[in-house]
Design an enzyme around this catalytic site. Structure first.
Site, PDB file in Angstrom:
ATOM      1  N   GLY B  29       0.789  -1.223   0.000  1.00  0.00           N
ATOM      2  CA  GLY B  29       0.000   0.000   0.000  1.00  0.00           C
ATOM      3  C   GLY B  29       0.821   1.272   0.000  1.00  0.00           C
ATOM      4  N   CYS B 237     -27.146  -8.713 -17.248  1.00  0.00           N
ATOM      5  CA  CYS B 237     -26.533  -8.441 -18.548  1.00  0.00           C
ATOM      6  C   CYS B 237     -27.520  -8.780 -19.653  1.00  0.00           C
ATOM      7  CB  CYS B 237     -25.253  -9.265 -18.701  1.00  0.00           C
ATOM      8  SG  CYS B 237     -24.529  -9.144 -20.351  1.00  0.00           S
ATOM      9  N   CYS B 240     -25.614 -11.856 -21.884  1.00  0.00           N
ATOM     10  CA  CYS B 240     -25.396 -13.200 -21.339  1.00  0.00           C
ATOM     11  C   CYS B 240     -26.293 -13.529 -20.157  1.00  0.00           C
ATOM     12  CB  CYS B 240     -23.916 -13.392 -20.955  1.00  0.00           C
ATOM     13  SG  CYS B 240     -23.442 -12.561 -19.437  1.00  0.00           S
ATOM     14  N   CYS B 262     -22.215  -6.810 -19.667  1.00  0.00           N
ATOM     15  CA  CYS B 262     -21.025  -7.035 -18.838  1.00  0.00           C
ATOM     16  C   CYS B 262     -19.889  -6.150 -19.334  1.00  0.00           C
ATOM     17  CB  CYS B 262     -20.539  -8.482 -18.963  1.00  0.00           C
ATOM     18  SG  CYS B 262     -21.619  -9.698 -18.239  1.00  0.00           S
ATOM     19  N   CYS B 268     -18.228 -12.365 -20.372  1.00  0.00           N
ATOM     20  CA  CYS B 268     -19.523 -12.351 -21.057  1.00  0.00           C
ATOM     21  C   CYS B 268     -19.526 -13.365 -22.202  1.00  0.00           C
ATOM     22  CB  CYS B 268     -19.811 -10.946 -21.587  1.00  0.00           C
ATOM     23  SG  CYS B 268     -21.536 -10.645 -22.002  1.00  0.00           S
TER      24      CYS B 268
END
Lengths: 190, 280
Positions: B29, B237, B240, B262, B268
């Site tokens: 980080g 979606c 899909c 997606c 997808c």
């Protein structure tokens, strides 16, 4: 300079160092994971793994220190020919290479600054062998718990307590390497 | 001599980047400064990610590049072709086949494994930058773990909008120490950051590299009474039918017609072909 110093480098530096860096990355990102690291053939008694770390990471921009048993003319010549890295005292070094018996106390080395903890030393320690048993490791890079046969526990507990300051370790034995960054919490095997 | 050095960059530059990556992994980080180079593409096109990838790739890798989840956008295609040219490595669209994935602003829907590395392109690596413009000050704030300002910002979100309105680049705290910008991924992706793969973030213009080792604790900042929520468009979606993926809203005609699809094109496509197989 002896002819031996000219040998033992990477055969194909861009490729060999890329492969070596992946192994070193895996070692540092997954403390305790033992990786095979080859590519360089340094003069004895420096291990293949430590020599490969040296050629992968050190250059004229990094100061390095060679301690006691690793501080011989052959190794100094080899380092200078292959990397051009300035050899300095342990207190100032970015990279320190030494056998376990010669690297303590850790208070000697740069631990970074509060605003720049990355300005700290990386210790490359020669150790007899690397095994996944012994000291318990926990922290970033470790799913639950990992094990490594560290030669001692207390110095690493003290180093981790300095976080985010501290030094980072790479243990080398022959052609094997394992990492132990400052973020790892080390405890005795119960 | 008419070939590029492997992965374009010279060896000394790669060593410098590699050292920064290792320190980044050791201090999860924390933003490690590095001497970012000019790349043959403009800043803002992923030069940070490109430099990290160049220092990371090996000849054995299979490389995937996504831009907002898609393999076939200009940015993704140009970076993929760049690395094909300067490394000769294999490339793929399939998340499961890739060993190194460079991404702009998404984490793939498919869970990543221990054998993969995810490289993020980061525009502004400093999460406190829009609250405090001076680097000297934000350095101090990180050193002192002084993150009150970030909580004030989230609180002001709540007082103004009734909820935390930050929807992307949602700040996280890493291992209880550094507050980190996850790059502009949607906050839907934040919970995925505790993953098995290594994550490396590269900011070229801002000259910073930071990293997350696998399984690093990554907590999205929030309040007890306003807990973090990984939100997405409330739809499935339209191609899909997936209900648990991050969706893009796409305008399809001049009458305001719109569909949700997606954003992860590989995921997808895999769902579509799986549906096709089961219907046959």
């Amino acid at each position: 300079m002896a002819e031996a110093a000219l040998k033992g480098g990477f055969e194909n530096p861009p490729i060999d160092s890329a492969r070596a860096f992946r192994r070193i990355t895996n070692a540092m990102a997954r403390p305790g994971k033992i990786e095979t690291l080859v590519g360089a053939t340094p003069p004895p008694p420096m291990s293949v793994a430590a020599g490969t770390v040296l050629l992968t990471l050190c250059d004229p921009d990094t100061s390095l220190a060679l301690l006691e048993t690793l501080n011989n003319q052959e190794i100094r010549d080899w380092v200078t020919f292959h990397t051009g890295a300035p050899i300095v005292s342990a207190q100032r070094a970015d990279f320190v290479f030494g056998a376990w018996d010669n690297v303590r106390p850790f208070q000697t080395y740069k631990t970074g600054e509060a605003q720049y903890p990355d300005r700290s030393a990386t210790l490359v320690i020669e150790w007899e062998e690397l095994k996944n048993r012994g000291a318990h490791l926990q922290g970033p890079g470790i799913k639950d718990i990992a094990f490594l046969n560290l030669p001692s526990v207390q110095p690493f507990v003290e180093n981790a307590a300095l976080f985010p300051l501290g030094i980072d370790f790479l243990f080398c034995s022959d052609d094997q390497i394992a990492g132990l960054p400052r973020s790892t919490k080390v405890s005795e095997s119960s | 001599m008419n070939e590029y050095n492997f992965a374009y960059l010279d060896e000394q530059t790669k060593r410098m980047i590699r050292r920064a990556i290792l320190k980044g992994l050791a201090i999860p980080g924390y933003q490690v400064p590095f001497a970012s180079r000019e790349m043959p593409m403009p800043y803002g096109w992923g030069t940070g990610g490109v430099q990290v990838s160049a220092a990371t790739l090996t000849p054995e890798d299979i490389f995937k590049v996504i831009d907002q989840g898609a393999d076939d956008t200009t940015n993704a295609i140009s970076i993929r072709k760049f690395f094909q040219k300067v490394t000769g490595i294999k490339v793929t669209d399939k998340t499961i086949d890739a060993t190194v994935i460079q991404t702009r602003h998404r984490i793939p829907e498919t869970s990543l494994t221990e054998d993969q590395i995810l490289v993020y392109q980061v525009p502004i690596p400093e999460p406190l930058r829009f609250l405090e413009p001076y680097e000297t000050e934000t350095r101090k704030m990180h050193a002192l773990e002084e993150y009150g300002l970030m909580y004030v910002k989230l609180y002001e979100d709540i007082s103004r909008h009734g909820a935390i309105a930050t929807s992307y680049a949602y700040p996280v705290k890493v291992e209880g120490r550094y507050v980190m910008d996850p790059s502009p991924i949607p906050k839907f992706d934040n919970p995925k950051m505790e993953m098995a793969a290594i994550q490396i973030f590269g900011a070229g213009r801002e000259q910073r590299i930071y990293a997350l080792p696998p399984y690093t604790q990554v907590v999205s900042l929030d309040f007890d009474d306003y807990p973090f929520e990984a939100s997405k468009a409330d739809h499935v979606c339209d191609i899909c039918g997936s209900s648990d993926t991050y969706l893009d809203e796409v305008i399809v005609d001049d009458q305001g017609g719109r569909i949700f699809v997606c954003s992860d094109t590989d995921f997808c496509a895999a769902q579509q072909s799986a549906a096709l197989e089961s219907s046959e």
